[in-house]
Design an enzyme around this catalytic site. Structure first.
Site, PDB file in Angstrom:
ATOM      1  N   ALA A 141       0.818  -1.208   0.000  1.00  0.00           N
ATOM      2  CA  ALA A 141       0.000   0.000   0.000  1.00  0.00           C
ATOM      3  C   ALA A 141       0.857   1.266   0.000  1.00  0.00           C
ATOM      4  CB  ALA A 141      -0.924  -0.007   1.214  1.00  0.00           C
ATOM      5  N   LYS A 192       2.315 -16.558   1.378  1.00  0.00           N
ATOM      6  CA  LYS A 192       3.438 -15.601   1.382  1.00  0.00           C
ATOM      7  C   LYS A 192       3.482 -14.777   2.669  1.00  0.00           C
ATOM      8  CE  LYS A 192       1.036 -11.600   0.338  1.00  0.00           C
ATOM      9  NZ  LYS A 192       1.178 -10.217   0.860  1.00  0.00           N
ATOM     10  N   ARG A 256       4.379  -5.745   6.830  1.00  0.00           N
ATOM     11  CA  ARG A 256       4.035  -5.796   8.257  1.00  0.00           C
ATOM     12  C   ARG A 256       4.239  -7.211   8.806  1.00  0.00           C
ATOM     13  NH1 ARG A 256      -2.192  -4.223   7.264  1.00  0.00           N
ATOM     14  NH2 ARG A 256      -1.100  -2.805   5.864  1.00  0.00           N
TER      15      ARG A 256
END
Length: 329
Positions: A141, A192, A256
């Site tokens: 993002a 992933k 993250r």
């Protein structure tokens, strides 16, 4: 197609709304927090995520009224953490989605049965696969917010739906690939995130690039084993929607999941890590779902097993990596 309902208020939802409104797609946007809604409608800024991004309010209406948002358009895009998806779906009446196309970008298994998000939508709302699509990476993002060149993938068995969605997300910095392999790419997107966690653990434990390269190579092999075990038709694992998504999650500082894993590797507990992070790391819940799926299929996935034992059995991370060293090549 000129209108899409977006459900979810995090950074990934914000980045997708940025793309849509830049493309002059009208967006009806559901967020839970009233302060977010007011800031978005008045200033074009999500104060909680990517607050440096200015959204075009001419093509945007935010609301805390879920029914209102869903009834505004013929397409619903769900961008929420997988752990929150079942509770959200309980708030939705089936008739609110009747006749609509449903696009999901949820990177974790859903519910106690560890369903794929698309399968969960099918079961919960009786929406056929031909009415569904998924949106996958590789993309972060933060880089979309900065307008950096990005490739994403939209999957659906419905070619007409793909052709309608593609121009909504394509622009000068986003290239959209089209695919039909919903099951394979959805599982790859879930997998992933687990690998991102384990790569972060390795970094937190001070392993070097040599080890990380071997870890990622073995992860690619594990993904292939998983897809074969799931009887996914011959997946082109080298494509960006499979391998590219895995690599960016494993290596990028924007990931993250990698950050979550790094804190675990440095000795923080799961609870401490969750408190320190302001955003959800999908890999945590995905680890449990993938571990159970692999167990049911009789698959041996050493990297997934390591993540599960560290995160859910609370085994010492350093000791588990010493074991992992002997189980990868």
């Amino acid at each position: 197609m000129t209108e899409i309902s977006v459900i979810g208020g995090g950074s990934w939802a914000t980045a997708l709304v940025k793309i849509l409104t830049e493309n002059k797609v009208r967006v009806s946007w559901y967020l839970r927090r009233q302060l977010q809604v007011e800031a978005i409608n008045e200033e074009g800024i999500n104060p909680d995520y990517l607050d440096f991004v200015k959204l075009d309010t001419r093509y945007l209406e935010a609301s805390t009224d879920l029914q209102h948002v869903l009834r505004q358009t013929s397409t619903a895009l769900f961008v929420v953490p997988s752990a929150h998806f079942p509770a959200l779906c309980e708030e939705i009446r089936p008739e609110w989605l009747r006749g609509k196309s449903v696009l999901t970008s949820i990177k974790g298994t859903v519910g106690k049965e560890n369903n794929l998000p698309s399968a969960y939508v099918s079961q919960k709302f009786a929406i056929e696969e031909m009415q569904q699509a998924i949106l996958a990476g590789p993309c972060h993002a933060e880089e979309i917010a900065m307008g950096k060149k990005t490739y994403m993938t939209i999957c659906s068995p419905n070619d007409r739906l793909l052709q309608l969605l593609e121009p909504c997300f394509s622009n000068r910095y986003v290239h959209v690939n089209l695919d039909h392999d919903i099951c394979g790419i959805e599982y790859a997107a879930i997998f992933k995130n687990v690998i991102g966690l384990v790569c972060g653990m390795a970094k937190g434990l001070n392993y070097g690039d040599n080890f990380l390269a071997v870890l990622v190579s073995n992860a690619i092999h594990e993904l292939q084993i998983l897809l074969e075990g799931l009887y996914v038709p011959k997946a082109q694992i080298g494509r960006s929607s499979y391998l590219g998504d895995l690599l960016v999650t494993a290596y990028s500082p924007h990931s993250r999941n990698r950050t979550f894993g790094e804190l675990i590797g440095r000795g923080y507990s799961v609870e401490q890590t969750q408190t320190l992070m302001s955003m959800v790391a999908e890999g945590y819940a995905a680890t449990q779902g993938l571990f159970q799926t692999a167990k049911e299929l009789g698959l041996n996935l050493p990297i997934v097993n390591t993540a599960y034992r560290v995160l859910y059995n609370h085994m010492p991370v350093a000791a588990e990596f010493k074991l992992l060293e002997r189980n990868i090549t």
